[in-house]
Design an enzyme around this catalytic site. Structure first.
Site, PDB file in Angstrom:
ATOM      1  N   HIS A   1       0.819  -1.208   0.000  1.00 38.20           N
ATOM      2  CA  HIS A   1       0.000   0.000   0.000  1.00 38.20           C
ATOM      3  C   HIS A   1       0.857   1.264   0.000  1.00 38.20           C
ATOM      4  O   HIS A   1       0.615   2.205  -0.770  1.00 38.20           O
ATOM      5  CB  HIS A   1      -0.928  -0.007   1.222  1.00 38.20           C
ATOM      6  CG  HIS A   1      -1.802   1.195   1.332  1.00 38.20           C
ATOM      7  ND1 HIS A   1      -1.440   2.315   2.059  1.00 38.20           N
ATOM      8  CD2 HIS A   1      -2.998   1.482   0.784  1.00 38.20           C
ATOM      9  CE1 HIS A   1      -2.390   3.217   1.963  1.00 38.20           C
ATOM     10  NE2 HIS A   1      -3.351   2.748   1.198  1.00 38.20           N
TER      11      HIS A   1
ATOM     12  N   SER B   1      -2.222  -7.586 -11.444  1.00 37.28           N
ATOM     13  CA  SER B   1      -1.087  -8.507 -11.376  1.00 37.28           C
ATOM     14  C   SER B   1      -0.601  -8.752  -9.952  1.00 37.28           C
ATOM     15  O   SER B   1       0.010  -9.786  -9.676  1.00 37.28           O
ATOM     16  CB  SER B   1       0.070  -7.994 -12.245  1.00 37.28           C
ATOM     17  OG  SER B   1       0.476  -6.706 -11.815  1.00 37.28           O
ATOM     18  N   ASN B   2      -0.871  -7.818  -9.039  1.00 37.55           N
ATOM     19  CA  ASN B   2      -0.417  -8.012  -7.663  1.00 37.55           C
ATOM     20  C   ASN B   2      -1.124  -9.199  -7.015  1.00 37.55           C
ATOM     21  O   ASN B   2      -0.490 -10.149  -6.543  1.00 37.55           O
ATOM     22  CB  ASN B   2      -0.669  -6.746  -6.840  1.00 37.55           C
ATOM     23  CG  ASN B   2       0.104  -5.556  -7.361  1.00 37.55           C
ATOM     24  OD1 ASN B   2       1.082  -5.706  -8.074  1.00 37.55           O
ATOM     25  ND2 ASN B   2      -0.341  -4.364  -7.012  1.00 37.55           N
TER      26      ASN B   2
ATOM     27  N   CYS C   1      -3.130  -3.359 -14.659  1.00 38.60           N
ATOM     28  CA  CYS C   1      -3.015  -2.150 -13.830  1.00 38.60           C
ATOM     29  C   CYS C   1      -1.986  -2.293 -12.712  1.00 38.60           C
ATOM     30  O   CYS C   1      -1.981  -1.519 -11.760  1.00 38.60           O
ATOM     31  CB  CYS C   1      -4.374  -1.762 -13.241  1.00 38.60           C
ATOM     32  SG  CYS C   1      -5.155  -3.041 -12.245  1.00 38.60           S
TER      33      CYS C   1
END
Length: 791
Positions: A412, A681-682, A730
């Site tokens: 984050h 993708s995370n 993204c």
């Protein structure tokens, strides 16, 4: 000895040296009342002796000792459960009658002294560990405003006692090494100021250490909204020597917290004709500055004060004053109170970490270990913490730089810092030393976030003299690309700033920023209290800013994707959120939207989207559904959207976040309900590899370039394209790994959405890759793929 044995003392019986007797807040109020010629609302305080008497008389010490035995404060579920049991144990005990009678009698006498029967008062917690030079417990316990009646006051005193064991207070004491049973609590019962305006003031610039001026912040209503950061207050700068007003910044305010006539407080809308008015008269500003000078002269150090202006007589009151310990201590140690910050050419490394967001800055460190202290963070400080979360965004926006103990390039703190353009270093613990234990609070440091290094002191860079030369301005050229380059954005206030970047639109607008920055309250709580329009209006306003700045380029907003633990941090969230052992894989995303417990809140999000498109006429807005586990969920959610008037069409697209393996495996079925995909993708990498990217133990395994992840992505592109659907991504991987960007373009991806700081780089990189592909096709001599990317 008489004071030490008393259960209750009036303010004029207390002095600042009585912290062990009545806590930091109560003793400070006593000092002001007894020795400083400033207006302070009168009152009394129960003592630490009374607190201990209550606990001993009821056997609470033994009960609490048993309850907290073996408590692991880093286990949030256990911390929440144990603290709730301790607080309930305190509330279940009846306060000894003699103590009840003493408080009730004092409350009656207070009314007689001020000439009011049953006066309204504020009941404030005052811990005996407050205002210590190396640990501040202020704000950890509760305060109750606008209460009246002897029975109510007694009940609120007991609630103050119970608040000594809030989750945040227990966590903080544990981390600071304090024994939970050694700390005692005083309750200050103070006449209520019916504040038409309130705020804080400082006799030193807490960001720079400049002590020539007095800084005053003020807003309409009670001061809680200033301290919490709910509203943006006016800022007034007053020359300390002359009390002349140097600068005034008046900010618009649309809501305020006010007292209700029959007790308690409520939030109301500020009348339109007052929203842009100056909150204090010039005369009141000068009166406050005079009070600040007297208080600083008496205490002999810089001061942090709270104030209020009573609506009944427009009189200014000082509600609280405490030493501003950081600059007082540092300047005292330096032996020169008004000396400017020193610079150095030495490069002494304190810690190292991952360079998550590039940049070089210097400034003062503010270490925050517990989220309850976020409101203490000041503009221009360097935030040092274990890890950030969505509700930290207001503080992060004020930060000059951010340094964290944990996390990787996709945590984050990393993502938000890159978007905000703030230098950020993460994962210092994984590089040797944790920043929160290695960097002392309040020192000056230089942050080299380009290389992931924190240096001690403010480093002066040698400046080589440059020969005079003619400057020729040239416009930066960005070649067109077949692959669209979108931009990620959360904070609507940054839309105008970034609108000039050569992006093709917004590929990911994070709705969560609007919640944590503007709304602050849980949607179901707002529905419960009859204010659902606040969700619609404020969401719509935030979205409007972005769509208007980017028009006619498209904006894709992702519907809310808080985890339950993050939703709980919003006001009122405790009532509606479950305690989940793994919130990351719990009640989030699409699973919420059709759930009977949440569906009405999701409908408000849909109404906000419709308002932007129809009322504001911004047809460039599209939406995205996050964390959708199966096709049935996708069908249910799109049906609810349609019921709310959001129909897929030529000018309104519905995208799906492809972040779960099922989204890839069943893409042929998901295709029926969406117009395209945006690869998250995370999360996708985590779930394909079964690896928590923020866990230092296994984070080295996490890699978007893994063959399994790339095979999944190529498969999705092929299946989506067969049905005429588009695919974007993204995550930050395309801008971090050129070879990954090349893989995506060769696989036929339609677009990539990256953070603002990498838009230009990614645009040029994509152009180079596309040109290389065309050259390879022309010559027939391009590099061949050495791995089988089909599954």
């Amino acid at each position: 000895m008489e004071k030490e044995k008393a259960f209750l003392l009036w303010f004029d019986q207390l002095e600042r040296k009585d912290v062990a007797i009545a806590g930091g807040k109560s003793s400070s109020l006593g000092e002001l009342t007894s020795h400083v010629d400033v207006p302070v609302p009168y009152g009394f305080a129960t003592t630490a002796c009374a607190y201990r008497y209550f606990f001993e008389k009821t056997g609470l010490y033994e009960k609490i000792k048993t309850l907290i035995a073996g408590l692991d404060v880093d286990n949030s579920a256990q911390l929440r459960e144990v603290c709730a049991k301790v607080r309930q144990a305190i509330m279940d005990e009846e306060m000894p009658q003699d103590l009840q009678d003493l408080i009730a009698q004092a409350y009656k006498e207070l009314g007689e002294k001020v000439g009011q029967a049953d006066p309204f008062v504020a009941v404030r917690s005052s811990a005996t560990a407050e205002d210590l030079p190396d640990a501040s417990f202020a704000g950890q316990q509760d305060t109750y405003l606008n209460v009246k009646g002897a029975e109510t006051i007694v009940a609120k005193v007991k609630e103050c006692y119970a608040s000594c064991f809030t989750d945040r207070a227990v966590y903080y004491r544990e981390k600071q090494g304090f024994d939970h049973l050694d700390v005692a609590l005083s309750a200050a019962v103070q006449m209520m100021v019916f504040s038409k305006a309130a705020g804080v003031m400082f006799t030193v610039n807490v960001a720079t250490g400049d002590d020539k001026n007095i800084l005053i912040e003020g807003a309409w209503g009670l001061g809680e909204y200033v301290v919490q950061g709910t509203v943006t207050p006016d800022n007034y700068t007053v020359n300390k020597a002359t009390c002349e007003i140097v600068e005034k910044n008046v900010n618009a305010q649309d809501i305020k917290l006010i007292r209700k006539a029959d007790g308690d407080c409520e939030e109301v809308v500020v009348p339109l004709d007052e929203q842009n008015e100056q909150k204090l008269t010039d005369e009141q500003i000068k009166q406050l500055a005079e009070c600040a000078k007297k208080i600083e002269a008496h205490y002999g150090c810089y001061m942090d004060m709270e104030w209020g202006v009573d609506e009944r007589d427009n009189k200014v009151y000082i509600l609280q004053a405490r030493p501003e310990t950081v600059w007082s201590r540092r300047n005292k140690e330096n032996g020169a109170p008004k000396e400017e910050k020193k610079v150095t050419t030495d490069r002494k490394v304190i810690v190292k970490g991952l360079p998550a967001s590039p940049g070089n800055v210097a400034g003062r460190v503010h270490v925050i270990l517990d989220p309850s202290h976020i409101d203490e963070f000041k503009e221009g400080e360097i935030l040092v913490t274990e890890m950030t979360a969505p509700d930290w965004v207001p503080a992060m926006k004020k930060a000059k730089a951010i340094v964290t103990d944990s996390g990787g390039m996709t945590c984050h703190a990393s993502i938000v810092s890159r978007e905000l353009g703030i230098p950020c270093i993460v994962g210092t613990k994984s590089r040797g030393e944790a920043a929160t234990t290695t960097i002392p609070d309040g020192i000056d440091v230089t942050i080299d976030a380009t290389h992931g290094v924190v240096y001690e002191g403010i480093i002066e860079e040698p400046k080589a003299e440059q020969p005079a030369q003619q400057v020729v301005a040239a416009a930066e050229y960005f070649p067109p690309t077949g692959t669209k380059i979108y931009m990620n954005l959360g904070d609507p206030e940054l839309a105008e700033k970034y609108a000039t970047l050569p992006c093709d639109g917004i590929g990911l607008m994070r709705e969560e920023f609007i919640w944590t920055t503007y709304i602050h309250e849980h949607p179901l709580y707002l529905i419960k209290i009859g204010q659902p329009e606040k969700v619609v209006d404020q969401l719509a306003e935030g979205i409007r800013q972005v769509c208007q700045a980017m028009a006619p380029r498209p904006v894709t907003m992702r519907f809310s994707d808080f985890k339950s633990s993050e939703y709980r941090d919003l006001k009122g969230g405790d009532e509606f959120e479950p305690n989940e052992p793994s919130a990351l894989l719990g009640w989030r995303g699409a699973s919420r939207y059709y759930d009977p417990k949440y569906i009405e809140a999701f409908k408000l999000e849909c109404m906000a989207v419709r308002k932007v498109r129809e009322e504001f006429g911004l047809k460039n807005l599209n939406v995205m559904i996050p964390f959708c586990r199966n096709v049935e969920e996708c069908e249910k959610v799109t049906k609810i959207m349609a019921d709310c008037g959001l129909f897929r069409g030529k000018d309104f697209k519905v995208w799906l976040m492809a972040e779960i393996p099922s989204n890839i495996i069943l893409a042929d079925q998901f295709n029926k309900f969406v117009d395209g995909y945006s690869i998250g993708s995370n999360d996708l990498t985590m779930l394909v590899l079964g690896c928590d990217r923020d866990n230092d133990t296994v984070s080295h395994i996490y890699d978007e370039r893994n063959l399994a992840v790339r095979r999944a992505i190529r498969h999705l592109i092929e299946v989506a394209h067969k049905d005429g659907k588009t695919v974007s991504i993204c995550g930050q991987a395309p801008s971090v790994y050129p070879e990954f960007c090349e893989f995506l373009i060769k696989s036929g991806i339609d677009s990539m959405s990256v953070n603002p700081d990498t838009v230009k780089f990614t645009k040029k990189l994509a152009a180079q890759i596309e040109q290389r592909i065309m050259m390879d096709a022309l010559t027939g001599k391009g590099r061949q793929e050495v791995e089988d990317l089909n599954w």
